[in-house]
Structure formats: C-alpha cells, structure tokens
Design a protein around this motif. Structure first.
Motif, PDB file in Angstrom:
ATOM      1  N   ASN A 291      16.771  22.893 -37.643  1.00  0.00           N
ATOM      2  CA  ASN A 291      15.872  21.855 -38.271  1.00  0.00           C
ATOM      3  C   ASN A 291      16.826  20.981 -38.973  1.00  0.00           C
ATOM      4  N   LEU A 292      17.580  21.347 -39.613  1.00  0.00           N
ATOM      5  CA  LEU A 292      18.600  20.420 -40.545  1.00  0.00           C
ATOM      6  C   LEU A 292      19.335  19.518 -39.465  1.00  0.00           C
ATOM      7  N   TYR A 293      20.380  20.238 -38.543  1.00  0.00           N
ATOM      8  CA  TYR A 293      21.008  19.448 -37.540  1.00  0.00           C
ATOM      9  C   TYR A 293      20.403  18.663 -36.614  1.00  0.00           C
ATOM     10  N   SER A 294      19.288  19.002 -36.344  1.00  0.00           N
ATOM     11  CA  SER A 294      18.445  18.306 -35.369  1.00  0.00           C
ATOM     12  C   SER A 294      18.134  16.899 -35.856  1.00  0.00           C
ATOM     13  N   CYS A 295      17.782  16.964 -37.136  1.00  0.00           N
ATOM     14  CA  CYS A 295      17.482  15.851 -37.994  1.00  0.00           C
ATOM     15  C   CYS A 295      18.705  14.896 -38.419  1.00  0.00           C
ATOM     16  N   HIS A 296      19.894  15.500 -38.216  1.00  0.00           N
ATOM     17  CA  HIS A 296      21.028  14.597 -38.575  1.00  0.00           C
ATOM     18  C   HIS A 296      22.002  14.818 -37.259  1.00  0.00           C
ATOM     19  N   PRO A 297      21.658  14.403 -36.138  1.00  0.00           N
ATOM     20  CA  PRO A 297      22.373  14.766 -34.905  1.00  0.00           C
ATOM     21  C   PRO A 297      23.647  14.177 -34.887  1.00  0.00           C
ATOM     22  N   ASP A 298      24.163  13.295 -35.801  1.00  0.00           N
ATOM     23  CA  ASP A 298      25.558  12.827 -35.694  1.00  0.00           C
ATOM     24  C   ASP A 298      26.263  13.776 -36.626  1.00  0.00           C
ATOM     25  N   ALA A 299      26.006  14.629 -37.338  1.00  0.00           N
ATOM     26  CA  ALA A 299      26.567  15.213 -38.488  1.00  0.00           C
ATOM     27  C   ALA A 299      27.557  16.335 -37.944  1.00  0.00           C
ATOM     28  N   ASP A 300      28.615  16.436 -38.550  1.00  0.00           N
ATOM     29  CA  ASP A 300      29.450  17.601 -38.094  1.00  0.00           C
ATOM     30  C   ASP A 300      28.955  18.790 -38.643  1.00  0.00           C
ATOM     31  N   PHE A 301      29.090  19.845 -38.005  1.00  0.00           N
ATOM     32  CA  PHE A 301      28.644  21.414 -38.612  1.00  0.00           C
ATOM     33  C   PHE A 301      29.062  21.511 -40.046  1.00  0.00           C
ATOM     34  N   LEU A 302      30.275  21.192 -40.387  1.00  0.00           N
ATOM     35  CA  LEU A 302      30.690  21.729 -41.682  1.00  0.00           C
ATOM     36  C   LEU A 302      30.438  20.541 -42.877  1.00  0.00           C
ATOM     37  N   ASP A 303      29.507  19.540 -42.489  1.00  0.00           N
ATOM     38  CA  ASP A 303      29.161  18.588 -43.261  1.00  0.00           C
ATOM     39  C   ASP A 303      28.300  19.032 -44.327  1.00  0.00           C
ATOM     40  N   PHE A 304      27.409  20.120 -44.049  1.00  0.00           N
ATOM     41  CA  PHE A 304      26.442  20.480 -45.025  1.00  0.00           C
ATOM     42  C   PHE A 304      26.673  21.859 -45.438  1.00  0.00           C
ATOM     43  N   VAL A 305      27.727  22.508 -44.920  1.00  0.00           N
ATOM     44  CA  VAL A 305      28.214  24.078 -45.316  1.00  0.00           C
ATOM     45  C   VAL A 305      28.821  23.904 -46.718  1.00  0.00           C
ATOM     46  N   ASN A 306      28.437  24.973 -47.289  1.00  0.00           N
ATOM     47  CA  ASN A 306      28.981  25.187 -48.903  1.00  0.00           C
ATOM     48  C   ASN A 306      30.394  24.854 -48.987  1.00  0.00           C
ATOM     49  N   ALA A 307      30.868  24.299 -49.766  1.00  0.00           N
ATOM     50  CA  ALA A 307      32.377  24.299 -50.259  1.00  0.00           C
ATOM     51  C   ALA A 307      32.726  25.666 -50.890  1.00  0.00           C
ATOM     52  N   PRO A 308      34.020  25.964 -50.564  1.00  0.00           N
ATOM     53  CA  PRO A 308      35.101  24.955 -50.018  1.00  0.00           C
ATOM     54  C   PRO A 308      35.291  25.098 -48.683  1.00  0.00           C
ATOM     55  N   ILE A 309      34.577  26.225 -47.895  1.00  0.00           N
ATOM     56  CA  ILE A 309      34.604  26.256 -46.521  1.00  0.00           C
ATOM     57  C   ILE A 309      34.156  24.717 -45.405  1.00  0.00           C
ATOM     58  N   GLY A 310      33.068  24.286 -46.176  1.00  0.00           N
ATOM     59  CA  GLY A 310      32.505  23.077 -45.756  1.00  0.00           C
ATOM     60  C   GLY A 310      32.625  21.923 -46.814  1.00  0.00           C
ATOM     61  N   LYS A 311      31.883  20.998 -46.464  1.00  0.00           N
ATOM     62  CA  LYS A 311      32.098  19.678 -47.273  1.00  0.00           C
ATOM     63  C   LYS A 311      30.804  19.555 -48.518  1.00  0.00           C
ATOM     64  N   GLY A 312      29.857  20.558 -48.219  1.00  0.00           N
ATOM     65  CA  GLY A 312      28.757  20.826 -49.036  1.00  0.00           C
ATOM     66  C   GLY A 312      28.221  19.628 -49.618  1.00  0.00           C
ATOM     67  N   ARG A 313      27.866  18.421 -48.546  1.00  0.00           N
ATOM     68  CA  ARG A 313      27.428  17.199 -48.712  1.00  0.00           C
ATOM     69  C   ARG A 313      25.718  17.514 -48.913  1.00  0.00           C
ATOM     70  N   PRO A 314      25.240  16.722 -49.980  1.00  0.00           N
ATOM     71  CA  PRO A 314      23.727  16.786 -50.182  1.00  0.00           C
ATOM     72  C   PRO A 314      22.978  16.310 -48.931  1.00  0.00           C
ATOM     73  N   VAL A 315      21.743  16.877 -48.652  1.00  0.00           N
ATOM     74  CA  VAL A 315      20.926  16.450 -47.711  1.00  0.00           C
ATOM     75  C   VAL A 315      19.952  15.376 -48.220  1.00  0.00           C
TER      76      VAL A 315
END
Length: 469
Positions: free
Chosen positions: A152-176
């Motif tokens: 649901n999340l990534y289909s609503c953000h089709p241009d996002a990179d997978f790690l954009d919303f993944v928790n830091a420090p592995i991902g970028k932890g960006r807010p939705v």
C-alpha cells in the motif's frame, strides 16, 4: 471553570503518585505542559490505533459485513493479499466467495512469505503497482498484514526508493506525508497485533537482520478480529504467536519512559511510532499480560478451547495497542538477527520449505536473560510482571526482581515445551559476534531499553540465552 481545572490538576497528581517511582518510570506529568523548545527529551506522547471490530463470526460467517465495509469505502478494485497456507483456509475462502458473488473487482496476491524479506516485500509492491487498487485487504498473520502495508505504502509513492521509508540506520527513515489507500486487516493468528499498528517488519537480506518501516500512516483502516479464525492454528503456531504477545506486553511495559526518550521532535510528524512507555500504553500492556497468564497455556494445549483462543486473540489486540505506541526493546531487537541468521532449523508445526525460527520463538528465547538485565532500572515493574505471571513476590527484595521474573518466564516456557535456548535452534558461541552485529542496527527498538547496554552486554545476553533450563 476553576473548579474543573483544579479537579484535573488533582487527578494528574494522583496519577503521578500512583505511578512507579523508580528513576526509569517516574513519569513527570507536570512537565507535560512545558514548551518543547530547548528540550533534549520528548515532553508528550500520542495514542494511535486502528479501528477494531471484534467478535465471533464478524468475518467468516457474515462475509456480507466485509462486503459492506468495501462498499462503504467506495471500493472499485480490491487488492487481496494472503499466503499459500491461508489461501486454502475458510477465512480466505469466505472472502473470495463474497467478492465473486457480489461482483466486486479484485486481484489476489498469495505469494506472501512467512517471515517476509526485502525481496518478498518488493514482489508484493510490484504486484500492487501494476494496477490502480483503491482498497487493500490482508487475510493472514503478521507477515501478510505487514506485506500488505508495504505494498500500500509504495504503490502510493511509486517514485520512492525502497530504502526511503525503511528505518534508519539501514534506510533513510523518511516520514510518510501522503495519504495511503484504505487497508482492512483480517488476522488469522493471535500474536503480532499488526492489525493495530503502523509497523511492517521484514528480513533485510544483505545484512541478515530484520528491520522495518514504522509510521502511523501505515495503520490499517480497520482490523476485523474474528476469534473463530484462531481455531485453525496448529499448536506450535499458537504457542509462538502467544510468545509474541507475552513479549510485546513485557517489553512495552518496561520500555524507557516517553519523557526520557530523545530526541524531542521539532515537528509532531517526526515523533516515532515507538515513543517509550506511557500511562495509556501501560494499561493495555498490563492487561494483555494478565490475559496471557490466564489463557495462553489452555489456548496452546486445546485448539477447540474457544474461550482461551478468543481471549488470546483479544490479548494480541490489547498488546498491539500497547506496544504500537510504546514500542518494544531488547527481546525484539535481539530476535531479528536470531531469525535472520537461521541455518537449518526446521520449525515444528509450520508448513514452510525454508529454514525458520518463528518470530515469537526468536523473541522469547532471550526473554529470561533480557529481563534479568533490565530489572535494576525498574524493579517494581518487573516484580509486578512476575506476580501477574503467577509468582509469589510478597517476600521478594527489589534487588531480586530480575531473577524472579527470569525464573517465572523459564517455568512458563518449560511448561509450553519451548526449545532449550538458542543452542536448540542451531546457534553456538561462535555465532555470537554475528548475532551482536545484527542487533546493532536495531536502534529503533534497542534505544528503548530502560538500561543502556554495550556490545559486551549484548554478547553476554546471547551467551546466557544459549541454554534456558
């Protein structure tokens, strides 16, 4: 008016006096009104949960109800997600029959992986992006619900990179920041509480460790909790699901208080879903623990004990609301590399073809060691937990709180035939460095431990957990 204001102040002071007075949990309610400017730690907490509908038959026998939910949401094209096992079970069959009978357009993704990975998440995301779905429905356990949240999340953000919303420090932890599509979750296990939370957990294969995505925006619109679904759970699935409930309750109740968690957010959107223990989560977590104590053994031993299995299903919801806002800490943080580094262990009672240490088992195997370690920071809460689980604590000293809770947990696990520690699921002392390395990125949860810890502390906790009995 002034009388009303005085009454509120009086109640807050009563709450403060009634709370645990040890340094880790003496919630400073009177500081709540202070301005956030200049504070290093947070001064407030938020309470968030999905809408929950609970009752025997709310989904399986009266599927028209769920159809009406879809109609109420204006559904034109439904994405229905499940796994291969649940796809053959009555809950999923009832949903399919209802959708077909009422000519609701839908597509099914039944390739959800038990204990999902970044790869399996990406497959579901790709499926969701191929069509313009306006409502998501997840039927299954936590793996299914979490996968559906990510899709649901990534289909609503089709241009996002997978790690954009993944928790830091592995991902970028960006807010939705965008609204997601409505998601209806139908849990068929009694453990994860995923129907109540904004968290989606997966194995990040490059690091052999679990991580996740955490945002209130991910919370299902509605959780349909039908205890009749839990009657299909095999004994070991019921046990391991129940251990997840147990640790959700224990960890959230003993987590670092919200008022001691840093940093203080400059914008409310940056306040994490896991905020630290707080007075509202405490109520849910403590009650969930009471239900586990009363009903879990019955629910595991007799699959037809509807009262016990219904109670555990509701306890999963209670604990989900508690930990979904307070968070968990070391048991979960350490469990992720335990699950991610599995070698050849075959889980009893699970219909999977890959090596597996089920999530609830990976969490509970370290629980005796963890709560023995954290007890000095809040002995009262650890003693209260031990008492709820059946220990006689009337003559116990505060200094012995950790040992008493650890012994109580060991007896509980032994009675439920849990494997004898990490050694029994394929690990030995040579694996400890890798397990510690896999725990270090779990800052989202480990920083909520009430007791600060070093890599050496983690090594000792893993070593102590190699054998339980």
């Amino acid at each position: 008016n002034m009388a009303g204001r005085d009454r509120i102040v009086h109640l807050l002071r009563q709450l403060e006096r009634a709370a645990c007075r040890c340094p880790a949990h003496s919630h400073t309610f009177h500081q709540g009104a202070a301005a956030a400017g200049g504070r290093k730690t947070d001064y407030a907490f938020e309470m968030a949960s999905s809408n929950i509908r609970y009752g025997a038959g709310v989904s399986g026998f009266t599927c028209q109800v769920r159809l009406q939910d879809l109609q109420n949401l204006g559904a034109q094209n439904v994405c229905l997600m499940t796994d291969r096992t649940v796809s053959r079970l009555p809950p999923m069959q009832a949903v399919l029959e209802s959708l077909v009978r009422n000519r609701v357009r839908f597509q099914v993704f039944d390739d959800v992986r038990v204990e999902p990975t970044d790869s399996s998440f990406k497959e579901a995301i790709s499926f969701a992006k191929k069509d313009s779905f306006d409502v998501f429905v997840a039927v299954g356990g936590g793996s299914v619900i979490d996968t559906c949240k990510a899709a649901n999340l990534y289909s609503c953000h089709p241009d996002a990179d997978f790690l954009d919303f993944v928790n830091a420090p592995i991902g970028k932890g960006r807010p939705v920041t965008r609204a997601l599509k409505p998601l209806i979750a139908v849990p068929t296990t009694a453990g994860t509480g995923s129907e109540t939370t904004g968290v989606a957990i997966f194995d990040y294969e490059p690091l052999k460790a679990k991580t996740g995505i955490a945002s209130r925006a991910l919370r299902p619109t509605l959780g349909i909790v039908d205890p009749l679904h839990t009657l299909s759970m095999p004994e070991r699935v019921a046990a391991n699901s129940g251990f997840d409930v147990l640790c959700h309750a224990l960890e959230s109740y003993t987590a670092l208080p919200y008022s001691q968690r840093a940093p203080c957010p400059t914008n409310p959107i940056n306040r994490p879903a896991y905020q630290g223990s707080n007075p509202i989560s405490d109520v849910w977590s403590r009650h969930a623990l009471s239900v586990v104590s009363k009903y879990m053994k019955r629910a595991v031993r007799d699959s037809e004990d509807l009262e016990a299995r219904s109670s555990m299903h509701l306890a999963s919801v209670f604990a989900g609301i508690g930990f979904g806002n307070a968070g968990v800490h070391l048991c979960h943080g350490m469990s992720y590399p335990i699950a991610g580094n599995v070698k050849t262990h075959t889980a009893r009672g699970y219909s999977v073809e890959h090596p597996l240490v089920p999530h609830g088992l990976s969490v509970v195997l370290t629980a005796p060691a963890v709560f023995s370690f954290t007890a000095p920071m809040c002995p009262e809460r650890h003693l209260e937990a031990a008492e709820i689980l059946g220990a006689d604590v009337r003559q116990v000293k505060r200094a012995d709180a950790g040992a008493v809770l650890a012994d109580t947990l060991r007896r509980f696990l032994f009675d439920l035939q849990v494997e004898d520690g990490l050694g029994a699921v394929g690990y030995d002392k040579d694996d400890i460095p890798a397990l510690v390395k896999g725990t270090l990125p779990q800052e989202r949860v480990t920083k909520l431990s009430p007791r600060a810890h070093t890599e050496e502390d983690l090594s000792r906790l893993f070593e102590t957990s190699m054998k339980l009995y």
